[in-house]
Design a protein around this motif. Structure first.
Motif, PDB file in Angstrom:
ATOM      1  N   ASN B 120     -51.081  18.690  38.736  1.00 41.01           N
ATOM      2  CA  ASN B 120     -52.463  19.473  38.526  1.00 41.01           C
ATOM      3  C   ASN B 120     -52.803  19.423  37.062  1.00 41.01           C
ATOM      4  O   ASN B 120     -54.053  19.436  36.868  1.00 41.01           O
ATOM      5  CB  ASN B 120     -51.917  21.000  38.690  1.00 41.01           C
ATOM      6  CG  ASN B 120     -53.340  21.777  39.123  1.00 41.01           C
ATOM      7  OD1 ASN B 120     -54.027  21.475  38.650  1.00 41.01           O
ATOM      8  ND2 ASN B 120     -52.917  23.101  39.536  1.00 41.01           N
ATOM      9  N   VAL B 121     -51.961  19.252  36.095  1.00 37.10           N
ATOM     10  CA  VAL B 121     -52.355  19.090  34.683  1.00 37.10           C
ATOM     11  C   VAL B 121     -51.809  17.689  34.196  1.00 37.10           C
ATOM     12  O   VAL B 121     -51.331  17.953  33.133  1.00 37.10           O
ATOM     13  CB  VAL B 121     -52.056  20.316  33.926  1.00 37.10           C
ATOM     14  CG1 VAL B 121     -52.508  21.371  34.347  1.00 37.10           C
ATOM     15  CG2 VAL B 121     -50.391  20.593  34.115  1.00 37.10           C
ATOM     16  N   LEU B 124     -51.975  17.202  30.413  1.00 41.93           N
ATOM     17  CA  LEU B 124     -50.969  18.038  29.489  1.00 41.93           C
ATOM     18  C   LEU B 124     -49.700  17.414  29.542  1.00 41.93           C
ATOM     19  O   LEU B 124     -48.961  17.277  28.602  1.00 41.93           O
ATOM     20  CB  LEU B 124     -51.220  19.168  29.587  1.00 41.93           C
ATOM     21  CG  LEU B 124     -52.902  19.892  29.240  1.00 41.93           C
ATOM     22  CD1 LEU B 124     -52.396  21.438  29.855  1.00 41.93           C
ATOM     23  CD2 LEU B 124     -52.691  19.786  27.941  1.00 41.93           C
ATOM     24  N   PHE B 125     -49.547  16.836  30.911  1.00 38.66           N
ATOM     25  CA  PHE B 125     -47.997  16.331  31.346  1.00 38.66           C
ATOM     26  C   PHE B 125     -47.665  15.057  30.158  1.00 38.66           C
ATOM     27  O   PHE B 125     -46.858  15.008  29.606  1.00 38.66           O
ATOM     28  CB  PHE B 125     -48.009  15.968  32.501  1.00 38.66           C
ATOM     29  CG  PHE B 125     -46.690  15.296  32.843  1.00 38.66           C
ATOM     30  CD1 PHE B 125     -45.348  15.689  32.915  1.00 38.66           C
ATOM     31  CD2 PHE B 125     -46.780  13.743  33.048  1.00 38.66           C
ATOM     32  CE1 PHE B 125     -44.389  15.125  33.210  1.00 38.66           C
ATOM     33  CE2 PHE B 125     -45.715  12.898  33.551  1.00 38.66           C
ATOM     34  CZ  PHE B 125     -44.425  13.545  33.369  1.00 38.66           C
ATOM     35  N   MET B 127     -49.312  14.318  27.274  1.00 38.25           N
ATOM     36  CA  MET B 127     -49.224  14.811  26.087  1.00 38.25           C
ATOM     37  C   MET B 127     -47.847  15.224  25.786  1.00 38.25           C
ATOM     38  O   MET B 127     -47.246  15.115  24.647  1.00 38.25           O
ATOM     39  CB  MET B 127     -50.436  15.902  25.563  1.00 38.25           C
ATOM     40  CG  MET B 127     -51.713  15.504  25.837  1.00 38.25           C
ATOM     41  SD  MET B 127     -52.166  14.165  24.694  1.00 38.25           S
ATOM     42  CE  MET B 127     -52.082  15.188  23.205  1.00 38.25           C
ATOM     43  N   ALA B 128     -47.459  16.324  26.784  1.00 34.00           N
ATOM     44  CA  ALA B 128     -46.144  16.900  26.420  1.00 34.00           C
ATOM     45  C   ALA B 128     -45.075  16.132  26.401  1.00 34.00           C
ATOM     46  O   ALA B 128     -44.004  15.985  25.468  1.00 34.00           O
ATOM     47  CB  ALA B 128     -45.719  17.722  27.727  1.00 34.00           C
ATOM     48  N   MET B 129     -45.196  14.753  27.336  1.00 33.11           N
ATOM     49  CA  MET B 129     -43.786  13.814  27.326  1.00 33.11           C
ATOM     50  C   MET B 129     -44.159  13.194  25.995  1.00 33.11           C
ATOM     51  O   MET B 129     -42.875  12.665  25.343  1.00 33.11           O
ATOM     52  CB  MET B 129     -44.017  12.918  28.377  1.00 33.11           C
ATOM     53  CG  MET B 129     -43.607  13.636  29.884  1.00 33.11           C
ATOM     54  SD  MET B 129     -41.867  14.281  29.769  1.00 33.11           S
ATOM     55  CE  MET B 129     -42.072  16.048  30.037  1.00 33.11           C
ATOM     56  N   SER B 131     -45.026  14.046  23.199  1.00 30.63           N
ATOM     57  CA  SER B 131     -44.459  14.904  21.895  1.00 30.63           C
ATOM     58  C   SER B 131     -42.942  14.989  21.836  1.00 30.63           C
ATOM     59  O   SER B 131     -42.528  15.264  20.897  1.00 30.63           O
ATOM     60  CB  SER B 131     -45.288  16.352  22.025  1.00 30.63           C
ATOM     61  OG  SER B 131     -44.845  17.078  22.924  1.00 30.63           O
ATOM     62  N   LEU B 132     -42.418  15.124  23.173  1.00 32.61           N
ATOM     63  CA  LEU B 132     -41.106  15.022  23.206  1.00 32.61           C
ATOM     64  C   LEU B 132     -40.500  13.762  22.743  1.00 32.61           C
ATOM     65  O   LEU B 132     -39.139  13.842  22.300  1.00 32.61           O
ATOM     66  CB  LEU B 132     -40.573  15.452  24.590  1.00 32.61           C
ATOM     67  CG  LEU B 132     -40.662  16.853  25.252  1.00 32.61           C
ATOM     68  CD1 LEU B 132     -40.078  17.093  26.292  1.00 32.61           C
ATOM     69  CD2 LEU B 132     -40.085  17.680  24.004  1.00 32.61           C
ATOM     70  N   GLU B 164     -50.771  14.291  16.298  1.00 34.99           N
ATOM     71  CA  GLU B 164     -50.995  14.892  17.735  1.00 34.99           C
ATOM     72  C   GLU B 164     -52.203  16.008  17.586  1.00 34.99           C
ATOM     73  O   GLU B 164     -52.531  16.280  18.713  1.00 34.99           O
ATOM     74  CB  GLU B 164     -49.686  15.446  17.900  1.00 34.99           C
ATOM     75  CG  GLU B 164     -49.150  15.300  19.337  1.00 34.99           C
ATOM     76  CD  GLU B 164     -47.762  15.613  19.677  1.00 34.99           C
ATOM     77  OE1 GLU B 164     -47.267  16.630  19.284  1.00 34.99           O
ATOM     78  OE2 GLU B 164     -47.059  14.484  19.987  1.00 34.99           O
ATOM     79  N   LEU B 181     -58.148  18.935  34.155  1.00 35.66           N
ATOM     80  CA  LEU B 181     -57.092  18.510  33.563  1.00 35.66           C
ATOM     81  C   LEU B 181     -56.231  17.415  34.295  1.00 35.66           C
ATOM     82  O   LEU B 181     -55.374  16.962  33.725  1.00 35.66           O
ATOM     83  CB  LEU B 181     -56.095  19.571  33.037  1.00 35.66           C
ATOM     84  CG  LEU B 181     -56.721  20.536  31.977  1.00 35.66           C
ATOM     85  CD1 LEU B 181     -55.889  21.841  31.920  1.00 35.66           C
ATOM     86  CD2 LEU B 181     -56.594  19.987  30.598  1.00 35.66           C
TER      87      LEU B 181
END
Lengths: 165, 359
Positions: B120-121, B124-125, B127-129, B131-132, B164, B181
């Protein structure tokens, strides 16, 4: 599958929080906290709230914790300073913990009934979340952002070198 | 049951595509740098004297790296030291699951999305990965217990979180234009036409956003104009204490990042798998011509278009890497905070005002 994932994530989350409390090396403490945050993100994802899940990981695990780790590693203390152990602090801690548990149970009581799936959907989608933030919760939202900006400016003012008078 | 098999096949295909292309990017990098520096480049690896312009070189490199001694220094924090390269590798590798390679493929009454998982997003997924993935660098620098690696890790963390911010802000304008998104939905919106003939690609609607995203993404790959964490002639880099396959994983992750940045640029700003004027039943040209095609050919065109665009951006990034010298640390920070972040804020405000004026 969902049940299996839920229990897996919940167990890892609780275990890493325990590790965070028990561990004496600050760097490991921060790392355990990151694992806990990532598991929380996964739990939000299982609750059909993918936006909150992603934001949880990007902001908490990705940004804030990196700054924490940055500072911990910069200062580079190998072993943390042990906590001061006094008898009365222990009794005090037990009392506070009991109060917190009662509070937790009271808050949880209202939320334990199953939520309808319609309510879940409005919780998850970024569009609805944004609309709520800018209509129903406009004032709390704006006040929070002003508070955060004030804190940022304050931190910069405190850290800045003063000119010699 | 068959859905699980399909997902499994999709995961394997996407991963194999990702790893093989990234492996061959090392060859492209060697050859391209050789051409720039007037050399021949890697051409000796052969199978029974058959050289094939050095195409076997990546495999020879991989075999060499696997058989090298994997040395863990005594003074390092062993567990984290061993874990760090895998963190780096894993969080880049999972991002490929959100990239759409093409539209829907229909086989035997079954519709298969050419995307591993349609989150769904998904934006953002990714971006999150990414950043991890930073934790891999920090942990590598810190757990090696060496002052130079620690410096490298610190520089890496500071650079990556600074950029980032610009990366995230540059995408907000894009989300305003394509209200979703979901990467697949963003690509679908880019199939529409402006004034009947210009495809609504991000590059035409968000030119400033594209520039900011491109610079920030280049910094995120931490390759040469922005290779402060490595800085091989001053601090040797955050992976100084690694050897063998673990060092190889760090190097390989860099190439995977180049590839994922190319995928994101293509998907967000250059129409993803869209070919101009190609619809589900074939080409409809704006000057009135038509060229109807069967479903299989249309899907092949889409996947081919995606691949060509991705290869172009990989080539462009490697060209930049071998053309420009490294920035100084303060220049990198100035570029990020004083130029890219304000520009992206201007971009958001401008886009919002334009959109509200139009409708």
């Amino acid at each position: 599958m969902a049940h299996f994932l839920f229990f897996l994530l919940a167990i890892i989350c609780i275990a890493s929080v325990l590790g965070m409390i028990i561990s004496k090396d600050q760097a490991y403490t921060a790392l355990f906290l990151i694992v806990a945050f990532v598991c929380m993100g996964g739990l939000f994802g299982l609750l059909e709230a993918p936006f909150i899940a992603a934001v949880q990981i990007i902001i908490y695990a990705g940004a804030i914790m990196i700054l924490f780790i940055f500072v911990v590693m910069m200062i580079n203390l190998r072993k943390g300073v042990g906590p001061e152990k006094k008898k009365w602090t222990m009794y005090f801690a037990v009392v506070i913990a009991a109060v917190l548990v009662v509070e937790l149970v009271l808050t949880l009581k209202g939320t334990l009934e199953p939520i309808s799936s319609a309510a879940l959907e409005s919780l998850g989608s970024p569009t609805d979340l944004g609309r709520l933030l800018f209509t129903k919760y406009l004032y709390p939202f704006e006040i929070t952002s002003i508070l955060i900006i004030a804190a940022l400016v304050g931190a910069i003012v405190l850290v800045k070198k003063r000119d010699k008078e | 049951m068959s859905e699980w098999i399909i997902i499994l096949i999709k995961i394997i295909c996407a991963l194999v595509w990702f790893l093989v292309i990234a492996l061959y990017l090392t060859w492209v990098e060697r050859k391209e740098s050789a051409v720039i520096q007037d050399r021949i480049g890697a051409n000796r690896a052969n199978i029974w004297k058959f050289r094939a312009i050095g195409l076997f070189q990546p495999f020879a490199d991989a075999i060499k790296m696997i058989f090298k001694e994997d040395f863990t220094p005594k003074f390092s924090r062993k567990f984290l030291h061993n874990l760090a390269p895998f963190i780096s590798f894993f969080f880049v590798a999972v991002t490929i699951s959100a990239i759409p390679f093409g539209d829907v493929l229909r086989i035997g009454g079954r519709e298969i999305k050419l995307q591993v998982v349609d989150f769904n997003v998904s934006l953002l997924f990714v971006m999150a990965m990414l950043s991890l993935g930073i934790f891999g660098i920090i942990l590598a620098g810190w757990s090696s217990n060496n002052r130079y690696t620690l410096l490298g890790g610190m520089r890496g963390a500071a650079q990556l979180i600074s950029y980032e911010v610009a990366l995230g802000l540059s995408l907000i304008g894009l989300i305003l234009v394509y209200p979703s998104l979901k990467l697949s939905a963003i690509v679908h919106y880019q199939g529409e036409m402006l004034w009947g003939w210009l495809p609504k690609w991000g590059v035409f609607l968000q030119p400033l956003g594209l520039l900011i995203f491109f610079f920030a993404a280049l910094a995120e790959t931490k390759r040469v104009p922005f290779d402060l964490p490595e800085g091989e002639n001053e601090i040797v880099g955050f992976f100084t204490e690694y050897s063998g396959l673990k060092w190889g994983l760090f190097m390989f992750t860099d190439f995977m990042e180049v590839l994922i940045v190319a995928c994101l640029l293509t998907t967000l700003f250059f129409g993803g798998w869209q070919v101009p004027w190609l619809y589900a039943d074939g080409f409809h040209f704006p000057w009135g011509g038509e060229w109807l095609l069967p479903h299989g050919i249309v899907v092949a065109f889409q996947v081919l278009a995606f691949n060509l665009k991705v290869f172009f951006f990989c080539w462009l990034q490697i060209l930049i890497r071998w053309t420009y010298p490294r920035f100084r640390y303060d220049q990198v920070m100035d570029l990020g905070w004083k130029l890219l972040v304000p520009l992206s804020l201007v971009n958001i405000a401008g886009t919002a005002i334009l959109l509200s004026l139009i409708g």
